[in-house]
Scaffold this motif. Structure first.
Motif, PDB file in Angstrom:
ATOM      1  N   SER A 152       0.827  -1.202   0.000  1.00 31.33           N
ATOM      2  CA  SER A 152       0.000   0.000   0.000  1.00 31.33           C
ATOM      3  C   SER A 152       0.862   1.253   0.000  1.00 31.33           C
ATOM      4  O   SER A 152       2.049   1.214   0.376  1.00 31.33           O
ATOM      5  N   GLN A 153       0.256   2.362  -0.397  1.00 29.78           N
ATOM      6  CA  GLN A 153       0.981   3.638  -0.372  1.00 29.78           C
ATOM      7  C   GLN A 153       1.367   4.026   1.048  1.00 29.78           C
ATOM      8  O   GLN A 153       2.438   4.605   1.268  1.00 29.78           O
ATOM      9  N   GLU A 356       5.242   7.102  -6.894  1.00 32.95           N
ATOM     10  CA  GLU A 356       4.262   7.409  -7.930  1.00 32.95           C
ATOM     11  C   GLU A 356       4.320   6.374  -9.051  1.00 32.95           C
ATOM     12  O   GLU A 356       3.277   5.953  -9.579  1.00 32.95           O
ATOM     13  N   GLU A 359       2.669   3.163  -7.947  1.00 37.49           N
ATOM     14  CA  GLU A 359       1.211   3.298  -7.924  1.00 37.49           C
ATOM     15  C   GLU A 359       0.631   3.193  -9.334  1.00 37.49           C
ATOM     16  O   GLU A 359      -0.490   2.704  -9.519  1.00 37.49           O
ATOM     17  N   SER A 360       1.387   3.611 -10.352  1.00 36.34           N
ATOM     18  CA  SER A 360       0.880   3.537 -11.723  1.00 36.34           C
ATOM     19  C   SER A 360       0.755   2.095 -12.201  1.00 36.34           C
ATOM     20  O   SER A 360      -0.024   1.792 -13.111  1.00 36.34           O
TER      21      SER A 360
END
Length: 381
Positions: A152-153, A356, A359-360
């Motif tokens: 997770s972020q 980032e 996440e992409s």
């Protein structure tokens, strides 16, 4: 380097003035004030020609992609930072204005899209800042840290905090309850440099999709640990065309000390050497990061002479590499101070880009345009 007037550029591009100005603001065409009339601008002929050929449809798709990987069009989306109309923005905030009061910890929180202020570091040792120690500490983590995919972020932000702590222990050792700029100033025993160090760390925290940020993103896109992505960025930063450009500034200062500023610049230009101290393609009116630093300390005489003479002879303003070298000289910092400052600051940006990219969910894997010997194909039996 040939330059065109607006009329010549528009004729070559066969477009409207608004489109020309938009290409300048996006960094596709370099521009500078016309020495004969500061109210007018001149435009870099090679940039104009490249866009004119592209617009005329004389480029195949693979050639457009090849140019994009250099100083060309954007190749991926990012919400972290951008340069528009000669200004640097962190998630929509003007970075130079942000640096007036912010710390690197606050810049990290902004770049990582988090609300909390981060505090980094765990040691209280007295070892001096060391780039070698940063490389070793990151390499040690790479084999132990978890891969980044499938997490997770929130978990990645916690790990980013830990990775930044590891870097800070090597590059700005000191008490963990102190901001990094104070730790760095104390490590070098230069408390009077603390505020300038704070400003430098903030304006250097990120710079869109530069070479080291792209390297970090490629590593992260493969699912490697965040520490591996930062290690990739740090290795890339050490190149003389990137974070180590300050060495070229120091060399020019040494030559200037021996020959005088005008003769030093003249000799460098005649020899075809790149002048690392001047100009930046994304800042035709001057590197805003340099301006954010240079107004907060007195330039040593040799740097002042080089700046005045060089800006007139070259037609470009000094950049952040010049500012870092000048700041190190002004405060009596160690010779390697610019790369230490750059590495510590940019680590926050690499971590932002790595998270980032993860996440992409996309692997960065462009194809090569083969230019080698013709493959020897075996015929079927």
């Amino acid at each position: 380097m040939p330059w065109l007037t607006a009329e010549e550029a528009l004729q070559a591009l066969k477009t409207k003035p608004q489109t020309l100005y938009a290409n300048v603001s996006r960094g596709r065409i370099r521009a500078k004030p016309d020495p004969a009339d500061p109210r007018r601008s001149l435009y870099q002929a090679a940039d104009v020609q490249r866009l004119a050929e592209r617009h005329a449809g004389r480029r195949k798709a693979e050639m457009v992609a090849a140019e994009s990987i250099r100083w060309g069009d954007p190749v991926l989306s990012s919400a972290i930072s951008t340069i528009i109309a000669g200004r640097l923005f962190y998630r929509g905030r003007d970075a130079a204005n942000f640096a007036e009061a912010a710390t690197l910890e606050q810049a990290a929180a902004l770049l990582w899209n988090g609300a909390e202020t981060l505090f980094s570091g765990t040691t209280t040792g007295n070892a001096p800042p060391s780039l070698q120690a940063a490389f070793l500490a990151l390499a040690e983590r790479v084999t132990a840290d978890l891969p980044s995919l499938g997490r997770s972020q929130a978990a990645l932000r916690r790990e980013a905090h830990s990775v930044l702590s590891t870097i800070a222990d090597a590059l700005a050792p000191g008490p963990s309850d102190q901001p990094l700029h104070l730790r760095l100033a104390a490590s070098w025993k230069r408390p009077d440099a603390a505020d300038c160090l704070r400003r430098a760390l903030v304006v250097l925290a990120d710079h869109e999709l530069n070479a080291s940020a792209f390297a970090a993103r490629v590593t992260a896109s493969a699912g490697a640990a965040l520490s591996a992505a930062v290690l990739s960025g740090l290795a890339t930063l050490t190149g003389p065309l990137h974070g180590a450009a300050w060495q070229g500034v120091d060399a020019l200062i040494e030559l200037s000390s021996a020959l005088g500023a005008e003769q030093a610049i003249r000799r460098s230009l005649v020899q075809g050497n790149h002048l690392a101290a001047f100009g930046h393609p994304l800042y035709p009116d001057g590197d805003v990061r340099a301006l954010a630093l240079l107004s907060h300390f007195s330039l040593p005489p040799q740097f002042a002479a080089l700046r005045e003479t060089g800006e007139e002879m070259v037609g470009e303003k000094v950049n952040v590499d010049f500012a870092l070298a000048a700041m190190a000289a002004a405060f009596g910092l160690p010779r390697e101070a610019p790369i230490i400052i750059f590495s510590l600051a940019r680590s926050t940006g690499w971590l932002a880009h790595a998270m980032e990219q993860i996440e992409s969910g996309e692997l960065i894997r462009p194809r090569a345009r083969y230019a080698g010997p013709a493959p020897q194909m075996r015929s079927g039996s």
